[in-house]
Write a protein that holds these residues in place. Structure first.
Motif, PDB file in Angstrom:
ATOM      1  N   THR A 105       0.834  -1.201   0.000  1.00 55.64           N
ATOM      2  CA  THR A 105       0.000   0.000   0.000  1.00 55.64           C
ATOM      3  C   THR A 105       0.871   1.254   0.000  1.00 55.64           C
ATOM      4  N   ALA A 106       0.281   2.330  -0.471  1.00 55.91           N
ATOM      5  CA  ALA A 106       0.841   3.678  -0.354  1.00 55.91           C
ATOM      6  C   ALA A 106      -0.212   4.493   0.386  1.00 55.91           C
ATOM      7  N   LYS A 107       0.201   5.604   0.977  1.00 55.31           N
ATOM      8  CA  LYS A 107      -0.734   6.380   1.788  1.00 55.31           C
ATOM      9  C   LYS A 107      -0.532   7.874   1.555  1.00 55.31           C
ATOM     10  N   LEU A 108      -1.644   8.610   1.544  1.00 51.45           N
ATOM     11  CA  LEU A 108      -1.615  10.062   1.429  1.00 51.45           C
ATOM     12  C   LEU A 108      -2.468  10.629   2.562  1.00 51.45           C
ATOM     13  N   VAL A 109      -1.877  11.531   3.352  1.00 53.03           N
ATOM     14  CA  VAL A 109      -2.579  12.143   4.478  1.00 53.03           C
ATOM     15  C   VAL A 109      -2.463  13.657   4.368  1.00 53.03           C
ATOM     16  N   PHE A 110      -3.610  14.345   4.314  1.00 56.82           N
ATOM     17  CA  PHE A 110      -3.610  15.811   4.265  1.00 56.82           C
ATOM     18  C   PHE A 110      -3.026  16.342   5.563  1.00 56.82           C
ATOM     19  N   LYS A 111      -2.107  17.288   5.459  1.00 57.55           N
ATOM     20  CA  LYS A 111      -1.491  17.920   6.621  1.00 57.55           C
ATOM     21  C   LYS A 111      -1.888  19.382   6.749  1.00 57.55           C
ATOM     22  N   LYS A 112      -2.078  20.049   5.621  1.00 59.00           N
ATOM     23  CA  LYS A 112      -2.410  21.464   5.652  1.00 59.00           C
ATOM     24  C   LYS A 112      -3.332  21.774   4.480  1.00 59.00           C
ATOM     25  N   ILE A 113      -4.413  22.457   4.777  1.00 57.32           N
ATOM     26  CA  ILE A 113      -5.327  22.905   3.733  1.00 57.32           C
ATOM     27  C   ILE A 113      -5.147  24.415   3.648  1.00 57.32           C
ATOM     28  N   GLY A 114      -4.603  24.870   2.526  1.00 59.03           N
ATOM     29  CA  GLY A 114      -4.355  26.295   2.355  1.00 59.03           C
ATOM     30  C   GLY A 114      -5.633  27.055   2.078  1.00 59.03           C
ATOM     31  N   THR A 115      -5.507  28.348   2.053  1.00 64.41           N
ATOM     32  CA  THR A 115      -6.668  29.178   1.784  1.00 64.41           C
ATOM     33  C   THR A 115      -7.274  28.813   0.441  1.00 64.41           C
ATOM     34  N   THR A 116      -8.548  28.971   0.372  1.00 60.39           N
ATOM     35  CA  THR A 116      -9.277  28.639  -0.836  1.00 60.39           C
ATOM     36  C   THR A 116      -8.833  29.551  -1.970  1.00 60.39           C
ATOM     37  N   LYS A 117      -8.471  28.948  -3.101  1.00 63.40           N
ATOM     38  CA  LYS A 117      -8.066  29.741  -4.257  1.00 63.40           C
ATOM     39  C   LYS A 117      -9.290  30.314  -4.960  1.00 63.40           C
ATOM     40  N   ASN A 120     -14.206  26.609  -4.684  1.00 63.74           N
ATOM     41  CA  ASN A 120     -14.115  25.173  -4.433  1.00 63.74           C
ATOM     42  C   ASN A 120     -12.736  24.570  -4.725  1.00 63.74           C
ATOM     43  N   VAL A 121     -11.686  25.395  -4.794  1.00 61.05           N
ATOM     44  CA  VAL A 121     -10.336  24.888  -5.041  1.00 61.05           C
ATOM     45  C   VAL A 121      -9.456  25.179  -3.825  1.00 61.05           C
ATOM     46  N   TYR A 122      -8.819  24.134  -3.316  1.00 57.25           N
ATOM     47  CA  TYR A 122      -7.993  24.240  -2.114  1.00 57.25           C
ATOM     48  C   TYR A 122      -6.542  23.895  -2.437  1.00 57.25           C
ATOM     49  N   ALA A 123      -5.612  24.586  -1.787  1.00 59.04           N
ATOM     50  CA  ALA A 123      -4.185  24.269  -1.878  1.00 59.04           C
ATOM     51  C   ALA A 123      -3.887  23.288  -0.742  1.00 59.04           C
ATOM     52  N   VAL A 124      -3.518  22.059  -1.103  1.00 56.22           N
ATOM     53  CA  VAL A 124      -3.326  21.002  -0.117  1.00 56.22           C
ATOM     54  C   VAL A 124      -1.848  20.639  -0.018  1.00 56.22           C
ATOM     55  N   THR A 125      -1.353  20.521   1.196  1.00 59.46           N
ATOM     56  CA  THR A 125      -0.050  19.922   1.464  1.00 59.46           C
ATOM     57  C   THR A 125      -0.336  18.616   2.186  1.00 59.46           C
ATOM     58  N   PRO A 136       6.579  15.222   1.719  1.00 58.11           N
ATOM     59  CA  PRO A 136       5.444  16.113   1.447  1.00 58.11           C
ATOM     60  C   PRO A 136       5.217  16.305  -0.055  1.00 58.11           C
ATOM     61  N   VAL A 137       3.954  16.456  -0.417  1.00 55.98           N
ATOM     62  CA  VAL A 137       3.563  16.812  -1.782  1.00 55.98           C
ATOM     63  C   VAL A 137       2.534  17.930  -1.674  1.00 55.98           C
ATOM     64  N   THR A 138       2.454  18.744  -2.704  1.00 53.40           N
ATOM     65  CA  THR A 138       1.450  19.808  -2.733  1.00 53.40           C
ATOM     66  C   THR A 138       0.662  19.717  -4.029  1.00 53.40           C
ATOM     67  N   PHE A 139      -0.598  20.078  -3.948  1.00 52.60           N
ATOM     68  CA  PHE A 139      -1.464  20.036  -5.121  1.00 52.60           C
ATOM     69  C   PHE A 139      -2.715  20.869  -4.859  1.00 52.60           C
TER      70      PHE A 139
END
Length: 189
Positions: A105-117, A120-125, A136-139
């Motif tokens: 398995t691989a796992k992705l866990v949201f750590k930070k939700i940035g301000t809404t762009k 309905n669009v969020y900057a996620v770390t 860390p990855v950002t998208f």
């Protein structure tokens, strides 16, 4: 004693309102998709990998968290068929790449939700774990009432996947494989 009761009631109301406002939506693993593209000097390969589990967390209509588990044993190329598909799938699941016997398995866990762009669009770390290595990855994540989508790149070498990387091996020529692979994710919940 009266102050203690007042504090206890206030604390209860605060906790109750937080839990009422937080909502966890499990993803539908059978209709949610992850598509991948890996590129090399002479072309590219594409395919899919399936979710094992996952959920998105909201407070009201605002995204506040999420976590996902990916079934790496489901990794498959969709641009090939027959013997060639089997060979590529086997190589991608081998230790040279994702080592799915040891790391299923691989796992992705949201750590930070940035301000809404936008609305309905969020900057996620997030923390992405592949082969037991977490980085860390950002998208940007576009969230709709019953779905969410994103696309981002992952540098495979950060997870110990160095096979035919031009940054680690010399004179590979047309056997060089790009370090980044692309993911396109569509979540249904």
């Amino acid at each position: 004693m009266k102050n203690f009761k007042t504090i206890a009631i206030a604390l209860f109301v605060a906790v109750a309102s937080i839990s009422v406002n937080a909502q966890t939506k499990k993803i539908d693993v059978s209709s949610s998709t992850i598509k991948w593209v890996g590129k090399k000097v002479t072309g590219e390969h594409s395919g899919t990998v399936n979710f094992k589990d996952g959920s998105i967390i909201f407070k009201g209509k605002k995204l506040t968290g999420g976590s996902f588990v990916v079934d790496m044993t489901s990794l498959t190329a969709t641009d090939l068929t027959g013997e060639y598909q089997g060979k590529l799938n086997g190589h991608l699941k081998a230790d040279d790449f994702f080592g799915t016997d040891k790391y299923p398995t691989a796992k992705l866990v949201f750590k930070k939700i940035g301000t809404t762009k936008t609305a309905n669009v969020y900057a996620v770390t997030a923390d992405l774990t592949i082969k037991g290595i977490t980085k860390p990855v950002t998208f940007d994540l576009t969230v709709n009432p019953n779905s969410a989508t994103t696309a981002f790149k992952v540098d495979r070498t950060k997870y110990g996947i160095k096979y035919n990387s031009g940054n680690f091996f010399e004179n590979l020529g047309d056997k060089t494989i790009n370090d980044d692979f692309e993911l396109t994710v569509a979540l249904k919940f």
